[in-house]
Scaffold this active site. Sequence first.
Site, PDB file in Angstrom:
ATOM      1  N   ASP A 125      47.572  49.438  11.725  1.00 44.66           N
ATOM      2  CA  ASP A 125      46.662  49.579  10.587  1.00 44.66           C
ATOM      3  C   ASP A 125      47.493  49.574   9.317  1.00 44.66           C
ATOM      4  OD1 ASP A 125      43.975  50.257   9.383  1.00 44.66           O
ATOM      5  OD2 ASP A 125      45.145  51.989   8.713  1.00 44.66           O
ATOM      6  N   GLU A 156      44.590  43.570  12.016  1.00 45.74           N
ATOM      7  CA  GLU A 156      43.329  43.288  11.330  1.00 45.74           C
ATOM      8  C   GLU A 156      43.318  41.857  10.788  1.00 45.74           C
ATOM      9  OE1 GLU A 156      42.232  46.921   8.746  1.00 45.74           O
ATOM     10  OE2 GLU A 156      44.403  47.010   8.970  1.00 45.74           O
ATOM     11  N   ASP A 207      44.217  56.698   9.428  1.00 44.90           N
ATOM     12  CA  ASP A 207      45.018  55.527   9.772  1.00 44.90           C
ATOM     13  C   ASP A 207      45.346  55.463  11.260  1.00 44.90           C
ATOM     14  OD1 ASP A 207      45.014  54.804   7.072  1.00 44.90           O
ATOM     15  OD2 ASP A 207      46.787  56.023   6.661  1.00 44.90           O
TER      16      ASP A 207
END
Length: 390
Positions: A187, A281, A364
């Site tokens: 992340d 991501e 996170d």
Amino acid sequence: MLKHKAYKFRIYPTMEQEILIAKTIGCSRFVFNHFLAKWEETHKATGKGLSYSSCSKEIPVLKQELDWLKEVDSTSVQNSVKHLAEAFDRFFKKQNERPRFKSKRNPVQSYTTNIQGKSQLPEVSIVGNKLKLPKLKWVRFANSRGVEGRILNATIRRNATGKYFVSLCVEQEIDELPKTGSSVGVDVGLKHFAVLSDGTVYQNDWYFRSLEKRLAREQRKLSRRQLIALGKNIKLSEARNYQKQKRKVARIHEKIANKRTDFLHKVSTEIVKNHDVIGIETLQVKDMQQNRTLSKAISDVSWSAFFRMLAYKADWYGKTVVKVGRTFASSQLCSRCGHRHKDVKHLGLREWTCPDCGTHHDRDVNAGLNLKREAGRILASSTVGTTGLA
């Protein structure tokens, strides 16, 4: 397995070699712009563009008309046409914008040449601290690491500070790293550069902000010297004080870029070495930069460059990077029960407790766990090919 790998070195050309490099850059730029203009004219007249083969066949004719094109390396001129054709291919695939004319005022200039014949082997092309390049012959360089494999081409670049570099594209056998049996979710953020699902935190060192005040001060000096030169009707290219200050500003930018690139390489290599499956991501960085409050911070962290490094290093070493879809709410989902807590949309909320199962989450780390789980699901599903393996 044979892979392509790049080695970048600083080179120290002589005065004669610098002149030849400048000529080669100028000829490559001229040929690129010449055929780009011809491409545009043909498209306007017929509705169709040109092809690489049709343009390359016209290069000998162009050399007959312009003798100075014969002074430089022929493959560099050929490669400029190839780059133009590739740029149009990417444009038609909607991967980048329409090709634009190259300017001699661009602070970074380069050309690409092919390494042919026996000199494709490093032991022939490199002797001690000297590198053999077409037309330039032997050039002194900073031989900081051994080059392995077959050298395909070389890109000679002059940057904004006046330094020269060569990037060697090499085809070599790269051994896969031993499997660790570990998978991880990554992340990325602004407070911390990256937080892994196992709790590992990589701090954000803010390389631009650390030198921002110094850079602003030097840029103000540059603006003043520009006004002084223009007030005296002196061309900026001939204004010595302006040019000295311009290089000083460029050196600060170079220092920032070098620090950031070094950090990104170290972090990406460490993650690839320690984990077999890496979930990341899918971020629309360009859209995110439209936020005027966060645009400078987002540009400073270079997420796109980091993800690109993870992808090609994973390809080298036999690891897998899985891109999770942009609609996946990694921060809002509880990694234990799957409950979606929409209040987590606010960036100020760094910790939260799931209202369903009562699990307390670090924002996170929880996002990293969700990315790890989603990457595993994508790998296990039959739709892996359409979901996004990097």
